[in-house]
Scaffold this motif. Structure first.
Motif, PDB file in Angstrom:
ATOM      1  N   ASP A   1     -21.604  78.340   7.134  1.00 39.38           N
ATOM      2  CA  ASP A   1     -20.147  78.144   7.213  1.00 39.38           C
ATOM      3  C   ASP A   1     -19.596  78.547   8.585  1.00 39.38           C
ATOM      4  O   ASP A   1     -18.690  79.373   8.681  1.00 39.38           O
ATOM      5  CB  ASP A   1     -19.448  78.908   6.078  1.00 39.38           C
ATOM      6  CG  ASP A   1     -19.811  78.331   4.728  1.00 39.38           C
ATOM      7  OD1 ASP A   1     -20.965  78.549   4.290  1.00 39.38           O
ATOM      8  OD2 ASP A   1     -18.975  77.641   4.136  1.00 39.38           O
TER       9      ASP A   1
ATOM     10  N   HIS B   1     -18.431  76.098  10.604  1.00 40.90           N
ATOM     11  CA  HIS B   1     -17.300  75.169  10.769  1.00 40.90           C
ATOM     12  C   HIS B   1     -16.931  74.921  12.237  1.00 40.90           C
ATOM     13  O   HIS B   1     -15.780  75.090  12.637  1.00 40.90           O
ATOM     14  CB  HIS B   1     -16.083  75.692  10.004  1.00 40.90           C
ATOM     15  CG  HIS B   1     -16.270  75.723   8.521  1.00 40.90           C
ATOM     16  ND1 HIS B   1     -16.236  74.592   7.735  1.00 40.90           N
ATOM     17  CD2 HIS B   1     -16.523  76.761   7.674  1.00 40.90           C
ATOM     18  CE1 HIS B   1     -16.446  74.927   6.479  1.00 40.90           C
ATOM     19  NE2 HIS B   1     -16.635  76.225   6.407  1.00 40.90           N
TER      20      HIS B   1
ATOM     21  N   ASP C   1     -22.074  73.593   5.941  1.00 41.32           N
ATOM     22  CA  ASP C   1     -20.735  73.678   6.533  1.00 41.32           C
ATOM     23  C   ASP C   1     -20.795  74.129   7.994  1.00 41.32           C
ATOM     24  O   ASP C   1     -20.157  75.112   8.389  1.00 41.32           O
ATOM     25  CB  ASP C   1     -19.794  74.593   5.726  1.00 41.32           C
ATOM     26  CG  ASP C   1     -19.138  73.853   4.570  1.00 41.32           C
ATOM     27  OD1 ASP C   1     -19.491  72.680   4.345  1.00 41.32           O
ATOM     28  OD2 ASP C   1     -18.278  74.446   3.902  1.00 41.32           O
TER      29      ASP C   1
ATOM     30  N   HIS D   1     -20.586  79.012   1.466  1.00 41.73           N
ATOM     31  CA  HIS D   1     -19.528  78.355   0.704  1.00 41.73           C
ATOM     32  C   HIS D   1     -18.330  79.250   0.381  1.00 41.73           C
ATOM     33  O   HIS D   1     -17.203  78.871   0.640  1.00 41.73           O
ATOM     34  CB  HIS D   1     -20.119  77.743  -0.573  1.00 41.73           C
ATOM     35  CG  HIS D   1     -19.214  76.787  -1.279  1.00 41.73           C
ATOM     36  ND1 HIS D   1     -18.436  75.870  -0.619  1.00 41.73           N
ATOM     37  CD2 HIS D   1     -18.969  76.588  -2.606  1.00 41.73           C
ATOM     38  CE1 HIS D   1     -17.751  75.139  -1.516  1.00 41.73           C
ATOM     39  NE2 HIS D   1     -18.047  75.567  -2.713  1.00 41.73           N
TER      40      HIS D   1
ATOM     41  N   HIS E   1     -16.536  82.095   1.499  1.00 40.34           N
ATOM     42  CA  HIS E   1     -16.489  82.915   2.715  1.00 40.34           C
ATOM     43  C   HIS E   1     -16.245  84.390   2.424  1.00 40.34           C
ATOM     44  O   HIS E   1     -16.781  85.270   3.096  1.00 40.34           O
ATOM     45  CB  HIS E   1     -15.388  82.411   3.654  1.00 40.34           C
ATOM     46  CG  HIS E   1     -15.586  81.017   4.171  1.00 40.34           C
ATOM     47  ND1 HIS E   1     -14.852  80.510   5.203  1.00 40.34           N
ATOM     48  CD2 HIS E   1     -16.445  80.031   3.804  1.00 40.34           C
ATOM     49  CE1 HIS E   1     -15.230  79.262   5.453  1.00 40.34           C
ATOM     50  NE2 HIS E   1     -16.192  78.947   4.614  1.00 40.34           N
TER      51      HIS E   1
ATOM     52  N   TYR F   1     -11.033  81.553   7.987  1.00 36.22           N
ATOM     53  CA  TYR F   1     -11.782  80.743   8.943  1.00 36.22           C
ATOM     54  C   TYR F   1     -11.868  81.397  10.324  1.00 36.22           C
ATOM     55  O   TYR F   1     -11.860  80.720  11.353  1.00 36.22           O
ATOM     56  CB  TYR F   1     -11.214  79.309   9.040  1.00 36.22           C
ATOM     57  CG  TYR F   1     -11.635  78.458   7.858  1.00 36.22           C
ATOM     58  CD1 TYR F   1     -11.095  78.689   6.589  1.00 36.22           C
ATOM     59  CD2 TYR F   1     -12.605  77.464   7.985  1.00 36.22           C
ATOM     60  CE1 TYR F   1     -11.497  77.949   5.486  1.00 36.22           C
ATOM     61  CE2 TYR F   1     -13.010  76.713   6.891  1.00 36.22           C
ATOM     62  CZ  TYR F   1     -12.456  76.962   5.653  1.00 36.22           C
ATOM     63  OH  TYR F   1     -12.868  76.224   4.561  1.00 36.22           O
TER      64      TYR F   1
HETATM   65 ZN   LIG Z   1     -17.052  76.916   4.432  1.00 39.19          ZN
END
Ligand SMILES: [Zn+2]
Length: 234
Positions: A11, A13, A32, A176, A178, A201
């Motif tokens: 993740d 991103h 991700d 997935h 976080h 994020y």
């Molecule tokens: Zn994610």
């Protein structure tokens, strides 16, 4: 005994450039790596992975990585392969006697990529996981383990948990969710949620580093503690 250093990230991103990753043997991304599943993001990620000092790199997709599920799939997969990254999708790879299995599938949530309905639909994927898997990599967590959302709700997959309890891999790594980053040992399996971004994020969690011993006689793979591991470790 052979010892291999496995480093797990997830993740990211499209914020992978901010990660500090110490060298190791196998670098594993649990899905991700893009923000919105673009091919451009995939290319940037592939170049980043190619520059990391590891002998092997393994990647699975996640629910944001649309270009790995839609009509761009062949180009997306080729982009990773061109950078000598092993992409696994309900499939296996064996490295140094360690049997890895990877799957991007997660329970249905707001119609994202690689979503499947809980129950029979998702079980079709978990039934493909070989009994002798040592390191299981799935984008989503198992139910009840490193799967709590900020509101406390547990959203992991019950059917995945049942499969893990049956086949007992040495390691299960996911991402997935976080806010549930961390490591936990339970019933002989080391569970890892390797999300590098937090629930807002922001890049805030280090790579998870696990050294494993492979017994050439029995084929057994055991995580071992190593206080000197960089990042979060056993
Ligand atoms: Zn994610």
């Amino acid at each position: 005994m052979t010892t291999l250093r496995l480093t797990f990230i997830s993740d990211t991103h499209s914020q992978h450039q901010g990660l500090m990753i110490e060298p190791g043997d196998v670098l594993i991304h649990c899905g991700d790596f893009t923000a919105r599943g673009d091919l451009d993001d995939t290319m940037d990620f592939a170049q980043f992975m190619a520059a990391q000092n590891f002998t092997h790199k393994i990647v699975i997709a996640g629910n944001h990585d649309w270009c790995f599920e839609d009509k761009r799939r062949q180009s997306a997969e080729a982009c990773l392969e061109d950078h000598e990254i092993i992409y696994i999708n309900d499939s296996a790879v064996e490295i140094g006697g360690i049997r890895f299995w990877g799957s991007p599938i997660q329970p249905e949530f707001l119609h994202w990529a690689f979503n499947r309905q809980r129950g029979a639909d998702i079980r079709k994927h978990w039934q493909q996981i070989p009994d002798d898997t040592d390191v299981l990599i799935t984008h989503g967590p198992a139910f009840g383990i490193l799967d709590a959302c900020t509101n406390g709700r547990r959203v992991g997959c019950e059917d995945l948990l049942e499969t893990i309890q049956r086949i007992k891999p040495s390691v299960h790594a996911c991402g997935h969710i976080h806010e549930s980053f961390g490591i936990r040992e339970q019933d002989g399996t080391l569970f890892i949620n390797a999300c590098n971004l937090n629930e807002r994020y922001q890049l805030s969690h280090p790579p998870v580093v696990v050294d494993v011993e492979v017994d050439p006689g029995t084929g057994r793979v055991s995580p071992i503690s190593n206080q000197k591991s960089p990042g979060i470790s056993l």
